[in-house]
Design a protein around this motif. Structure first.
Motif, PDB file in Angstrom:
ATOM      1  N   TRP A   6       0.826  -1.215   0.000  1.00  0.00           N
ATOM      2  CA  TRP A   6       0.000   0.000   0.000  1.00  0.00           C
ATOM      3  C   TRP A   6       0.857   1.261   0.000  1.00  0.00           C
ATOM      4  CZ3 TRP A   6      -4.688  -0.504  -1.608  1.00  0.00           C
ATOM      5  CH2 TRP A   6      -5.319  -1.730  -1.466  1.00  0.00           C
ATOM      6  N   TRP A  10       0.582   4.303  -2.840  1.00  0.00           N
ATOM      7  CA  TRP A  10       0.502   5.756  -2.612  1.00  0.00           C
ATOM      8  C   TRP A  10       1.705   6.462  -3.223  1.00  0.00           C
ATOM      9  CZ3 TRP A  10      -3.649   8.566  -1.410  1.00  0.00           C
ATOM     10  CH2 TRP A  10      -4.744   7.884  -0.876  1.00  0.00           C
ATOM     11  N   PHE A  17      -8.869   3.877  -6.913  1.00  0.00           N
ATOM     12  CA  PHE A  17     -10.004   3.613  -6.003  1.00  0.00           C
ATOM     13  C   PHE A  17     -10.581   4.904  -5.427  1.00  0.00           C
ATOM     14  CE2 PHE A  17      -5.984   3.075  -3.659  1.00  0.00           C
ATOM     15  CZ  PHE A  17      -6.101   4.061  -2.684  1.00  0.00           C
ATOM     16  N   LEU A  44      -9.605   1.311   6.869  1.00  0.00           N
ATOM     17  CA  LEU A  44      -8.890   1.446   5.588  1.00  0.00           C
ATOM     18  C   LEU A  44      -9.450   2.618   4.785  1.00  0.00           C
ATOM     19  CD1 LEU A  44      -8.341  -1.519   6.615  1.00  0.00           C
ATOM     20  CD2 LEU A  44      -8.061  -2.140   4.244  1.00  0.00           C
ATOM     21  N   SER A  45      -9.393   3.773   5.396  1.00  0.00           N
ATOM     22  CA  SER A  45     -10.174   4.918   4.919  1.00  0.00           C
ATOM     23  C   SER A  45      -9.606   5.612   3.698  1.00  0.00           C
ATOM     24  CB  SER A  45     -10.293   5.941   6.050  1.00  0.00           C
ATOM     25  OG  SER A  45      -9.002   6.439   6.377  1.00  0.00           O
ATOM     26  N   GLY A  46      -8.279   5.435   3.421  1.00  0.00           N
ATOM     27  CA  GLY A  46      -7.704   6.272   2.378  1.00  0.00           C
ATOM     28  C   GLY A  46      -7.969   7.727   2.719  1.00  0.00           C
ATOM     29  N   THR A  48     -10.909   9.163   1.577  1.00  0.00           N
ATOM     30  CA  THR A  48     -12.226   9.266   0.954  1.00  0.00           C
ATOM     31  C   THR A  48     -13.032  10.476   1.433  1.00  0.00           C
ATOM     32  OG1 THR A  48     -14.329   8.177   0.545  1.00  0.00           O
ATOM     33  CG2 THR A  48     -13.256   7.603   2.607  1.00  0.00           C
ATOM     34  N   ILE A  64      -9.194   4.828   9.800  1.00  0.00           N
ATOM     35  CA  ILE A  64      -7.891   4.204  10.069  1.00  0.00           C
ATOM     36  C   ILE A  64      -7.203   4.009   8.734  1.00  0.00           C
ATOM     37  CG2 ILE A  64      -6.685   2.359  11.297  1.00  0.00           C
ATOM     38  CD1 ILE A  64      -8.877   3.408  13.035  1.00  0.00           C
ATOM     39  N   GLU A  65      -6.001   4.532   8.594  1.00  0.00           N
ATOM     40  CA  GLU A  65      -5.295   4.483   7.312  1.00  0.00           C
ATOM     41  C   GLU A  65      -3.800   4.295   7.553  1.00  0.00           C
ATOM     42  OE1 GLU A  65      -5.773   4.370   3.955  1.00  0.00           O
ATOM     43  OE2 GLU A  65      -3.602   4.482   3.873  1.00  0.00           O
ATOM     44  N   LEU A  66      -3.223   3.349   6.805  1.00  0.00           N
ATOM     45  CA  LEU A  66      -1.792   3.048   6.940  1.00  0.00           C
ATOM     46  C   LEU A  66      -0.889   4.201   6.521  1.00  0.00           C
ATOM     47  CD1 LEU A  66      -1.016  -0.420   5.282  1.00  0.00           C
ATOM     48  CD2 LEU A  66      -0.445   0.263   7.610  1.00  0.00           C
ATOM     49  N   GLY A 104      -1.888   4.245  10.842  1.00  0.00           N
ATOM     50  CA  GLY A 104      -1.332   3.004  11.372  1.00  0.00           C
ATOM     51  C   GLY A 104      -2.111   1.819  10.861  1.00  0.00           C
ATOM     52  N   ASP A 105      -1.790   0.657  11.418  1.00  0.00           N
ATOM     53  CA  ASP A 105      -2.375  -0.602  10.958  1.00  0.00           C
ATOM     54  C   ASP A 105      -3.720  -0.850  11.643  1.00  0.00           C
ATOM     55  OD1 ASP A 105      -2.936  -3.168  10.165  1.00  0.00           O
ATOM     56  OD2 ASP A 105      -1.098  -4.052  10.968  1.00  0.00           O
ATOM     57  N   PHE A 106      -4.732  -1.059  10.829  1.00  0.00           N
ATOM     58  CA  PHE A 106      -6.073  -1.349  11.352  1.00  0.00           C
ATOM     59  C   PHE A 106      -6.044  -2.500  12.360  1.00  0.00           C
ATOM     60  CE2 PHE A 106     -10.021  -3.907  10.675  1.00  0.00           C
ATOM     61  CZ  PHE A 106     -10.916  -3.035  11.253  1.00  0.00           C
ATOM     62  N   ARG A 121     -16.178   0.815   2.541  1.00  0.00           N
ATOM     63  CA  ARG A 121     -16.156   0.866   1.088  1.00  0.00           C
ATOM     64  C   ARG A 121     -14.692   0.648   0.683  1.00  0.00           C
ATOM     65  NH1 ARG A 121     -13.670   4.055  -3.283  1.00  0.00           N
ATOM     66  NH2 ARG A 121     -14.601   3.025  -5.068  1.00  0.00           N
ATOM     67  N   ALA A 122     -14.464  -0.437  -0.085  1.00  0.00           N
ATOM     68  CA  ALA A 122     -13.113  -0.761  -0.575  1.00  0.00           C
ATOM     69  C   ALA A 122     -12.134  -1.074   0.556  1.00  0.00           C
ATOM     70  CB  ALA A 122     -12.582   0.352  -1.478  1.00  0.00           C
TER      71      ALA A 122
HETATM   72  C1  LIG Z   1      -8.623   0.332  -1.759  1.00  0.00           C
HETATM   73  S1  LIG Z   1      -8.135   1.637  -0.706  1.00  0.00           S
HETATM   74  C2  LIG Z   1      -9.729   2.236  -0.191  1.00  0.00           C
HETATM   75  C3  LIG Z   1      -9.689   3.561   0.502  1.00  0.00           C
HETATM   76  C4  LIG Z   1     -11.056   4.144   0.855  1.00  0.00           C
HETATM   77  N1  LIG Z   1     -11.850   3.233   1.659  1.00  0.00           N
HETATM   78  C5  LIG Z   1     -11.798   4.607  -0.352  1.00  0.00           C
HETATM   79  O1  LIG Z   1     -12.931   4.181  -0.551  1.00  0.00           O
HETATM   80  O2  LIG Z   1     -11.260   5.431  -1.104  1.00  0.00           O
HETATM   81  C6  LIG Z   1      -7.530   0.791   0.720  1.00  0.00           C
HETATM   82  C7  LIG Z   1      -6.799   1.692   1.685  1.00  0.00           C
HETATM   83  O3  LIG Z   1      -6.505   0.967   2.863  1.00  0.00           O
HETATM   84  C8  LIG Z   1      -5.202   1.269   3.303  1.00  0.00           C
HETATM   85  N2  LIG Z   1      -4.794   0.082   4.060  1.00  0.00           N
HETATM   86  C9  LIG Z   1      -4.451  -1.116   3.582  1.00  0.00           C
HETATM   87  N3  LIG Z   1      -4.172  -1.977   4.572  1.00  0.00           N
HETATM   88  C10 LIG Z   1      -4.357  -1.304   5.728  1.00  0.00           C
HETATM   89  C11 LIG Z   1      -4.239  -1.646   7.103  1.00  0.00           C
HETATM   90  N4  LIG Z   1      -3.856  -2.869   7.490  1.00  0.00           N
HETATM   91  N5  LIG Z   1      -4.506  -0.700   8.026  1.00  0.00           N
HETATM   92  C12 LIG Z   1      -4.886   0.552   7.661  1.00  0.00           C
HETATM   93  N6  LIG Z   1      -5.027   0.926   6.363  1.00  0.00           N
HETATM   94  C13 LIG Z   1      -4.754   0.014   5.407  1.00  0.00           C
HETATM   95  C14 LIG Z   1      -4.430   1.549   2.041  1.00  0.00           C
HETATM   96  O4  LIG Z   1      -3.295   2.375   2.261  1.00  0.00           O
HETATM   97  C15 LIG Z   1      -5.470   2.223   1.167  1.00  0.00           C
HETATM   98  O5  LIG Z   1      -5.453   3.624   1.310  1.00  0.00           O
END
Ligand SMILES: C[S@@+](CC[C@H](N)C(=O)[O-])C[C@H]1O[C@@H](n2cnc3c(N)ncnc32)[C@H](O)[C@@H]1O
Length: 219
Positions: A6, A10, A17, A44-46, A48, A64-66, A104-106, A121-122
Motif C-alpha cells: 500500500w 501511494w 479507487f 482502511l479509509s484512504g 475518501t 484508520i489508514e496506513l 497506522g495498521d487497522f 467501502r473498498a
Molecule cells: C482500496 S483503498 C480504499 C480507501 C477508501 N476506503 C476509499 O474508498 O477510497 C484501501 C486503503 O486501505 C489502506 N490500508 C491497507 N491496509 C491497511 C491496514 N492494514 N490498516 C490501515 N489501512 C490500510 C491503504 O493504504 C489504502 O489507502
C-alpha cells in the motif's frame, strides 16, 4: 497485502479507487441504517470524501489508514490543519472538527470502547480471501452488539483481474457469523471505473449491504 504494497500504491499514485464524489450508495442508504448521531468507524479509509459527508451528517468519524500521505492529503484538501497526538496503541491521531484519522495498521487499532456504526467501502475487498476472515473478526471486535454498518463490495469474473480490488460474493458473507447481512442495492458499474476497464474487467457489479453485529463473540 503487506503494508509495503500500500505504501507503494501511494508512492506511485495508483489510487484509482479514490473517488472525487460522494459514493452514491452511501447517500442512498446511510439514513436507512438508523444510526443517526452515532460515532462511525471507517476502516482502511484512504482519503475518501465520504468521511466528510458522514461528518457533515453529524457523525464523529474515525478513519484508520496506513499511509501518512493519504491522511495529510485528506486534511489539505479539506483545508484543515489537524491536531496530532500519539495514542497508546501506537497509532497517530490526526483530528480536526469531528473527524479523527488514525495513521497506522487497522489490525493494531485498540480503542477504549466499541463503535455502533461503521462504513466499509473498498476495505474488505482490498484484502485477499486469506485475510478477509481476520479482517471481519477484527471489525467485529470493534463493533458493539446491534451495531450497524454499510458494506460496499465488487464482483467481477475471477479470470479477468488479480486484485485488489478482490471480488467478494454473497455466499462468503453468509458464511461468517459476526454480522447479519441484508442486500440493499446491486448495480453494474463498469462504465464508471476506467482503470478497471483498462485492467481487462468487462463486468463489475457493485453491491451495498446492511451489516448488523450479532451476539457471536469475535475471538
Ligand atoms: C482500496 S483503498 C480504499 C480507501 C477508501 N476506503 C476509499 O474508498 O477510497 C484501501 C486503503 O486501505 C489502506 N490500508 C491497507 N491496509 C491497511 C491496514 N492494514 N490498516 C490501515 N489501512 C490500510 C491503504 O493504504 C489504502 O489507502
Amino acid at each position: 497485502m503487506e503494508p509495503q504494497f500500500w505504501y507503494d500504491i501511494w508512492t506511485e499514485r495508483k489510487i484509482g479507487f479514490h473517488r472525487s464524489d460522494i459514493h452514491p450508495m452511501l447517500r442512498n442508504h446511510w439514513h436507512s441504517l438508523g444510526c443517526e448521531g452515532l460515532d462511525v468507524l471507517v476502516p482502511l479509509s484512504g482519503k475518501t470524501l465520504d468521511m466528510r459527508w458522514l461528518a457533515s451528517e453529524g457523525h464523529t468519524v474515525t478513519g484508520i489508514e496506513l499511509d501518512q500521505r493519504a491522511v495529510d492529503e485528506f486534511f489539505q484538501e479539506w483545508q484543515c490543519q489537524p491536531a496530532v497526538h500519539s495514542r497508546s496503541d501506537g497509532l497517530a491521531d490526526h483530528h480536526s472538527g469531528n473527524i479523527h484519522l488514525l495513521v497506522g495498521d487497522f489490525f493494531g487499532f485498540r480503542p477504549g470502547g466499541q463503535f455502533e456504526a461503521f462504513y466499509d467501502r473498498a476495505a474488505l475487498i482490498a484484502m485477499p480471501e486469506a485475510m478477509r476472515a481476520d479482517y471481519l473478526r477484527k471489525l467485529a471486535s470493534l463493533v458493539a452488539e446491534g451495531g450497524v454498518g454499510l458494506l460496499i463490495t465488487f464482483e467481477y469474473p475471477d479470470s479477468e483481474m488479480q486484485g485488489p480490488p478482490f471480488p467478494v460474493r454473497r455466499p462468503e458473507l453468509d458464511a461468517q457469523n459476526w454480522f447479519r447481512v441484508k442486500q440493499l442495492e446491486r448495480q453494474e458499474v463498469i462504465g464508471h471505473y476506467a482503470h478497471l476497464r483498462e485492467a481487462g474487467v468487462t463486468s463489475l457489479v457493485e453491491t451495498a449491504y446492511r451489516l448488523e453485529r450479532t451476539t457471536e463473540p469475535a475471538r
